[in-house]
Design a protein around this motif. Structure first.
Motif, PDB file in Angstrom:
ATOM      1  N   HIS A  63      21.337  -3.242   3.737  1.00 36.89           N
ATOM      2  CA  HIS A  63      21.128  -1.821   4.043  1.00 36.89           C
ATOM      3  C   HIS A  63      19.659  -1.414   3.997  1.00 36.89           C
ATOM      4  O   HIS A  63      19.310  -0.319   4.371  1.00 36.89           O
ATOM      5  CB  HIS A  63      21.906  -0.949   3.049  1.00 36.89           C
ATOM      6  N   VAL A  64      18.829  -2.293   3.482  1.00 32.45           N
ATOM      7  CA  VAL A  64      17.413  -1.976   3.317  1.00 32.45           C
ATOM      8  C   VAL A  64      16.596  -3.050   4.030  1.00 32.45           C
ATOM      9  O   VAL A  64      16.970  -4.220   4.042  1.00 32.45           O
ATOM     10  CB  VAL A  64      17.036  -1.954   1.816  1.00 32.45           C
ATOM     11  N   ASP A  65      15.473  -2.660   4.613  1.00 37.48           N
ATOM     12  CA  ASP A  65      14.560  -3.614   5.244  1.00 37.48           C
ATOM     13  C   ASP A  65      13.843  -4.406   4.150  1.00 37.48           C
ATOM     14  O   ASP A  65      12.948  -3.891   3.490  1.00 37.48           O
ATOM     15  CB  ASP A  65      13.546  -2.855   6.107  1.00 37.48           C
ATOM     16  N   VAL A  66      14.271  -5.646   3.945  1.00 40.17           N
ATOM     17  CA  VAL A  66      13.744  -6.471   2.853  1.00 40.17           C
ATOM     18  C   VAL A  66      12.243  -6.676   3.010  1.00 40.17           C
ATOM     19  O   VAL A  66      11.495  -6.573   2.032  1.00 40.17           O
ATOM     20  CB  VAL A  66      14.456  -7.847   2.801  1.00 40.17           C
ATOM     21  N   MET A  67      11.800  -6.939   4.217  1.00 40.21           N
ATOM     22  CA  MET A  67      10.381  -7.201   4.438  1.00 40.21           C
ATOM     23  C   MET A  67       9.542  -5.975   4.081  1.00 40.21           C
ATOM     24  O   MET A  67       8.466  -6.101   3.523  1.00 40.21           O
ATOM     25  CB  MET A  67      10.118  -7.605   5.890  1.00 40.21           C
ATOM     26  N   GLY A  68      10.049  -4.802   4.394  1.00 39.64           N
ATOM     27  CA  GLY A  68       9.322  -3.583   4.068  1.00 39.64           C
ATOM     28  C   GLY A  68       9.381  -3.245   2.591  1.00 39.64           C
ATOM     29  O   GLY A  68       8.489  -2.595   2.052  1.00 39.64           O
ATOM     30  N   LEU A  69      10.413  -3.711   1.927  1.00 39.95           N
ATOM     31  CA  LEU A  69      10.634  -3.389   0.521  1.00 39.95           C
ATOM     32  C   LEU A  69       9.899  -4.319  -0.428  1.00 39.95           C
ATOM     33  O   LEU A  69       9.533  -3.924  -1.536  1.00 39.95           O
ATOM     34  CB  LEU A  69      12.143  -3.442   0.233  1.00 39.95           C
ATOM     35  N   VAL A  70       9.638  -5.545   0.001  1.00 43.72           N
ATOM     36  CA  VAL A  70       9.121  -6.559  -0.927  1.00 43.72           C
ATOM     37  C   VAL A  70       7.787  -6.159  -1.550  1.00 43.72           C
ATOM     38  O   VAL A  70       7.560  -6.391  -2.737  1.00 43.72           O
ATOM     39  CB  VAL A  70       9.048  -7.948  -0.258  1.00 43.72           C
ATOM     40  N   GLU A  71       6.926  -5.537  -0.795  1.00 43.29           N
ATOM     41  CA  GLU A  71       5.626  -5.125  -1.332  1.00 43.29           C
ATOM     42  C   GLU A  71       5.802  -4.102  -2.457  1.00 43.29           C
ATOM     43  O   GLU A  71       5.146  -4.182  -3.493  1.00 43.29           O
ATOM     44  CB  GLU A  71       4.760  -4.553  -0.212  1.00 43.29           C
ATOM     45  N   ARG A  72       6.719  -3.176  -2.266  1.00 42.46           N
ATOM     46  CA  ARG A  72       6.964  -2.163  -3.302  1.00 42.46           C
ATOM     47  C   ARG A  72       7.649  -2.777  -4.519  1.00 42.46           C
ATOM     48  O   ARG A  72       7.396  -2.361  -5.642  1.00 42.46           O
ATOM     49  CB  ARG A  72       7.802  -1.018  -2.729  1.00 42.46           C
ATOM     50  N   VAL A  73       8.521  -3.752  -4.290  1.00 40.35           N
ATOM     51  CA  VAL A  73       9.174  -4.429  -5.418  1.00 40.35           C
ATOM     52  C   VAL A  73       8.135  -5.187  -6.234  1.00 40.35           C
ATOM     53  O   VAL A  73       8.132  -5.122  -7.461  1.00 40.35           O
ATOM     54  CB  VAL A  73      10.299  -5.371  -4.934  1.00 40.35           C
TER      55      VAL A  73
END
Length: 135
Positions: A63-73
């Protein structure tokens, strides 16, 4: 200096009213980051594998764009590591393993793109995925 008189002179409304944010109003990415932070706060050497898989599951839920999320994680991991330096080696491992898994995903996406474009496929990335899961 009567307190009741001073109180009566206060305006009735705040300039900006306090609004409670409902869970349904919070963006999905923010919910995931909150769950990630909760998982990171529980991490120990004994629970590392289980909690890392849980963290990855939260990120890679479709449900979430993993590539876009990884930096924030990774930024969240860094913040938690600053708060809990005794576990910094585990948080470094989290970042390392996240980067490995993201690289495997990128390789798989590239191969799928090449197949769609009719380019010859290179050997399967199964070995890479297995190696990333082992690390």
């Amino acid at each position: 200096s009567d307190p009741a008189a001073a109180f009566s002179q206060l305006p009735n409304k705040a300039e900006e009213a306090f609004n409670v944010t409902k869970a349904k109003d919070i963006p999905l990415e923010e919910k995931v980051l909150k769950k990630v932070r909760g998982i990171l706060n529980k991490i120990t050497a004994d629970k590392y594998t289980q909690l890392f898989e849980q963290l990855w599951g939260e990120m890679y839920n479709g449900h979430v764009d993993v590539m876009g999320l990884v930096e924030r994680v990774i930024a969240t991991v860094f913040d938690v590591a600053l708060d809990q330096p005794n576990y910094s080696d585990l948080y470094a491992d989290v970042c390392h393993h996240l980067c490995r898994r993201i690289q495997v995903l990128k390789n798989e996406e590239q191969k799928e793109k090449e197949l769609r474009e009719g380019k010859p496929a290179e050997p399967s990335g199964a070995e890479e995925a297995a190696k990333a899961a082992e690390d």
